[in-house]
Design a protein around this motif. Sequence first.
Motif, mmCIF file in Angstrom:
data_model
loop_
_atom_site.group_PDB
_atom_site.id
_atom_site.type_symbol
_atom_site.label_atom_id
_atom_site.label_comp_id
_atom_site.label_asym_id
_atom_site.label_seq_id
_atom_site.Cartn_x
_atom_site.Cartn_y
_atom_site.Cartn_z
ATOM 1 N N THR A 1 0.824 -1.362 -0.054
ATOM 2 C CA THR A 1 0.139 -0.051 -0.030
ATOM 3 C C THR A 1 0.920 1.365 0.020
ATOM 4 O O THR A 1 1.685 1.238 0.650
ATOM 5 N N ALA A 2 0.349 2.262 -0.706
ATOM 6 C CA ALA A 2 0.998 3.514 -0.848
ATOM 7 C C ALA A 2 0.131 4.715 -1.324
ATOM 8 O O ALA A 2 -0.946 4.246 -1.900
ATOM 9 N N PRO A 3 0.313 5.791 -1.119
ATOM 10 C CA PRO A 3 -0.624 6.935 -1.419
ATOM 11 C C PRO A 3 -0.171 7.056 -2.867
ATOM 12 O O PRO A 3 0.499 6.802 -3.755
ATOM 13 N N ASP A 4 -1.778 7.246 -3.597
ATOM 14 C CA ASP A 4 -1.757 7.504 -5.273
ATOM 15 C C ASP A 4 -0.709 8.552 -5.607
ATOM 16 O O ASP A 4 -0.085 8.399 -6.686
ATOM 17 N N ILE A 5 -0.810 9.979 -4.802
ATOM 18 C CA ILE A 5 0.205 10.770 -5.126
ATOM 19 C C ILE A 5 0.570 11.490 -4.021
ATOM 20 O O ILE A 5 0.029 11.527 -2.913
ATOM 21 N N THR A 6 1.878 11.514 -4.056
ATOM 22 C CA THR A 6 2.917 12.147 -2.865
ATOM 23 C C THR A 6 3.493 13.716 -3.659
ATOM 24 O O THR A 6 4.121 13.488 -4.622
ATOM 25 N N PRO A 7 3.469 14.586 -2.784
ATOM 26 C CA PRO A 7 3.935 15.911 -3.011
ATOM 27 C C PRO A 7 5.501 15.605 -3.372
ATOM 28 O O PRO A 7 6.086 14.801 -2.956
ATOM 29 N N ALA A 8 5.828 16.471 -4.420
ATOM 30 C CA ALA A 8 7.288 16.333 -4.832
ATOM 31 C C ALA A 8 8.136 16.786 -3.543
ATOM 32 O O ALA A 8 7.867 17.609 -2.516
ATOM 33 N N GLU A 9 9.423 16.404 -3.580
ATOM 34 C CA GLU A 9 10.500 16.516 -2.735
ATOM 35 C C GLU A 9 9.911 16.061 -1.175
ATOM 36 O O GLU A 9 10.823 16.242 -0.237
ATOM 37 N N ARG A 10 9.110 15.016 -1.092
ATOM 38 C CA ARG A 10 8.717 14.544 0.129
ATOM 39 C C ARG A 10 8.708 12.886 -0.052
ATOM 40 O O ARG A 10 8.346 12.508 -1.048
ATOM 41 N N PRO A 11 9.553 12.149 0.931
ATOM 42 C CA PRO A 11 9.453 10.879 0.959
ATOM 43 C C PRO A 11 8.105 10.231 0.663
ATOM 44 O O PRO A 11 6.959 10.608 1.489
ATOM 45 N N LEU A 12 7.921 9.277 -0.296
ATOM 46 C CA LEU A 12 6.753 8.337 -0.457
ATOM 47 C C LEU A 12 6.859 7.110 0.519
ATOM 48 O O LEU A 12 7.395 6.280 0.628
ATOM 49 N N PRO A 13 5.707 7.408 1.502
ATOM 50 C CA PRO A 13 5.588 6.349 2.792
ATOM 51 C C PRO A 13 5.024 5.163 1.999
ATOM 52 O O PRO A 13 3.824 5.128 1.060
ATOM 53 N N VAL A 14 5.278 3.808 2.152
ATOM 54 C CA VAL A 14 4.998 2.477 1.746
ATOM 55 C C VAL A 14 5.073 1.584 2.792
ATOM 56 O O VAL A 14 5.613 1.640 3.865
ATOM 57 N N ARG A 15 4.157 0.558 2.674
ATOM 58 C CA ARG A 15 3.991 -0.321 3.726
ATOM 59 C C ARG A 15 3.256 -1.700 2.919
ATOM 60 O O ARG A 15 2.847 -1.896 2.095
ATOM 61 N N LEU A 16 4.377 -2.671 3.451
ATOM 62 C CA LEU A 16 3.974 -4.125 3.051
ATOM 63 C C LEU A 16 3.443 -4.851 4.315
ATOM 64 O O LEU A 16 4.101 -5.307 5.339
ATOM 65 N N ALA A 17 2.204 -5.667 3.986
ATOM 66 C CA ALA A 17 1.631 -6.404 4.698
ATOM 67 C C ALA A 17 1.574 -7.841 4.383
ATOM 68 O O ALA A 17 1.415 -8.104 3.360
ATOM 69 N N LEU A 18 1.750 -8.710 5.272
ATOM 70 C CA LEU A 18 1.726 -10.302 5.043
ATOM 71 C C LEU A 18 0.274 -10.883 5.501
ATOM 72 O O LEU A 18 -0.390 -10.472 6.579
ATOM 73 N N ALA A 19 -0.409 -11.623 4.576
ATOM 74 C CA ALA A 19 -1.548 -12.203 4.804
ATOM 75 C C ALA A 19 -1.240 -12.999 6.270
ATOM 76 O O ALA A 19 -2.271 -13.296 6.951
ATOM 77 N N ASN A 20 -0.148 -13.669 6.278
ATOM 78 C CA ASN A 20 0.122 -14.460 7.395
ATOM 79 C C ASN A 20 1.130 -13.691 8.299
ATOM 80 O O ASN A 20 2.256 -13.750 8.224
#
Length: 698
Positions: free
Chosen positions: A532-551
Amino acid sequence: MNVALTSTPHIVALALVAGALCLGLALYLTRYPVLPPRRRAVLVAVRAATLLALLFATLAPVIRYPSTSRERNRMLILVDHSGSMEVRDGDASGRTRREVADSAAAAIGGELRGRYDVRLAPFDISLGAIGTLDSWKHAGPVRGAGETALGDALREALDRVDPDSLAAILVLSDGAVNRGEDPERALQSTVPAFGLVTGSASEPPTTGIGGIDVPPEVVTGRPAVLTVTIRHGSRPGARGVARLSEGGRELGRAPFATERPGTLSRVPISFTVGERGKHFLTVRLDSLPGDRITQNKRRLVAVNARPAKRLVPVVATTWDWDLRSLRRGVEEDTSWAIQRVDPSLRDADVAVIRYDARTLTPERSASVMSFLARGGGVLFWTDPVVAPPQIAPLSRALGLEWRDLDAPGNRTATVELTPAGRASEISLLGGDAASAAATWRALPPIQVPVILTSSGPLTPLLVARYGTETVPVLLAGRVAQGRVAVLNVSGAYRWGLTATGLSGGAGIEPSLFGGLTTWLSQSADDRPVRLTAPDITPAERPLPVRLALANPALAPGARATVRARGGAGAAVTLNTSPQGDFAGSILLPEGVYVLQGRVERGGRLLGTDSVRVAVGEQGVEFETLQADPEALARLTSRSGGESAPIGHPQRVLARLRSPDVAKSRLAEIDLFHNVWLFVVLVLGASAEWILRKRFHLL
């Protein structure tokens, strides 16, 4: 300084010490009359001093006084570095709001550093690093970016700095908050807040995008409308064009005209998207003469495009009554459409394929495997006439083995639910297990073309019994990244015709075939890894990401990485979060990217996932560029502070210098446990003993 002396004497001990003092004085004054007066006075003084110290200790005295130290009085200065702080109305010299705020923060910190331990930090969408005054002065200039999230910055500041040592918070900002938590709720009046407002409370002389109404979803091939709100500031009227584009291709345009300062105009732009999926569109205003602000004239938006109807291609050599029954059931939901094609399966949500040797050629089997690897859903339907296909990678992936019945055309049977079928949404027909079991038993018998056995991922949900034979009729499960169902039945059209014609109900066609199609299209729910990650991230700003496991139990010891493909590209290794998934951020330049997430554990791949994102001007910060003094005034007054314009900070500085702001603690000196008191006792007793011996009194 207010000093207080308290004591908690022990009455008996006090009386004994007082008696000893009187006795000692009486003895020296009456027992040694021949002793020279000078020596007698010295002995009396030593004895009296010793006993008075002991008497004082018996009172258990404690001295209390307020103590104020710079180390225990920290002042945190938060400086707004959001995008709106780049407007050049900070002062009469034409400096930006950020330049004025940075300069004022350094000056105020230097003036109050003798009274407070001054720390400074920038903020926009989040709080930056908290540093000292020296590090602030030597930091390089940073271009303003992102929205203004003052509440989030205050919340994070209270988490990072010990509130017990924090005497005050000073905020230098234009006051406009457009993201995150409410500042008053975040502060909760735990620390007095003070504010200095920079910028003009009227709209600057600019025309820009004041908002965009984007349809959340559009239909491919059909015109849609996006509406742009244009805000006209304190400048003469102007004319221009609003343009909508994707990449380098213009999708639409509309002219606009502004006549009076302070007006809003709504401009609709018609556009058409040809391909399904997520699209990132850019709205841009043509540059206007004399308008020096550029950030408010460009905005990136996201829109999802879908077909008018989700497509279910049917691949079969003949169009028989069973497939017609399938079409009736699926198209009962008007968002689905059946199409008889020879598909590449590229745009399909679900595919229905006859499981026979003529239909499933080796080339088509390979195409189906690729479709399943992309997360597609496939319904295989055995053919009552043509033999099943030869053993191939597809059949091995399905894990099915079969043999012909002796006389399939003459053998009919009713069906019943298996234990797995009593819990599956496919075979429950929208009801519970009891009602579904009764419905299946009441349906007319059907023919079963082949005897199947499953040794792979497919689980039988419905079975038919032929003497000692138990033959699966409906199987379902997950293959690769997609979902698969196998329907081993001929004459299923009787279920729909009989149930509708004789029972007067709706039949099971919509609930069986419609529900089966919906289930097959939801293969994304089976992903072992979800990115999951936001569709749009402002320029010059780190893009937050998250990975989740089903288990989540597999998370310990796993390694998660995210790689960006497109544009400059980059890769990052994520950290384990307290929620048991993986989180991090990745800094990317402006552009459109495909993020690919990957989780490995012990050298084994647990799963992958991908999302499409964009980095660019989000524009919320620039919808309105006027300063908002009232926002800081409310925050400061309710927390016990003060706010003022940055050009006239005297009222705020006077409060920060006043004693009621600085934090003080009540210091205590316990004289009973004071080492110097016992030194007096020991020295007094020793001195008396030495003098008595010297004067020949021992």
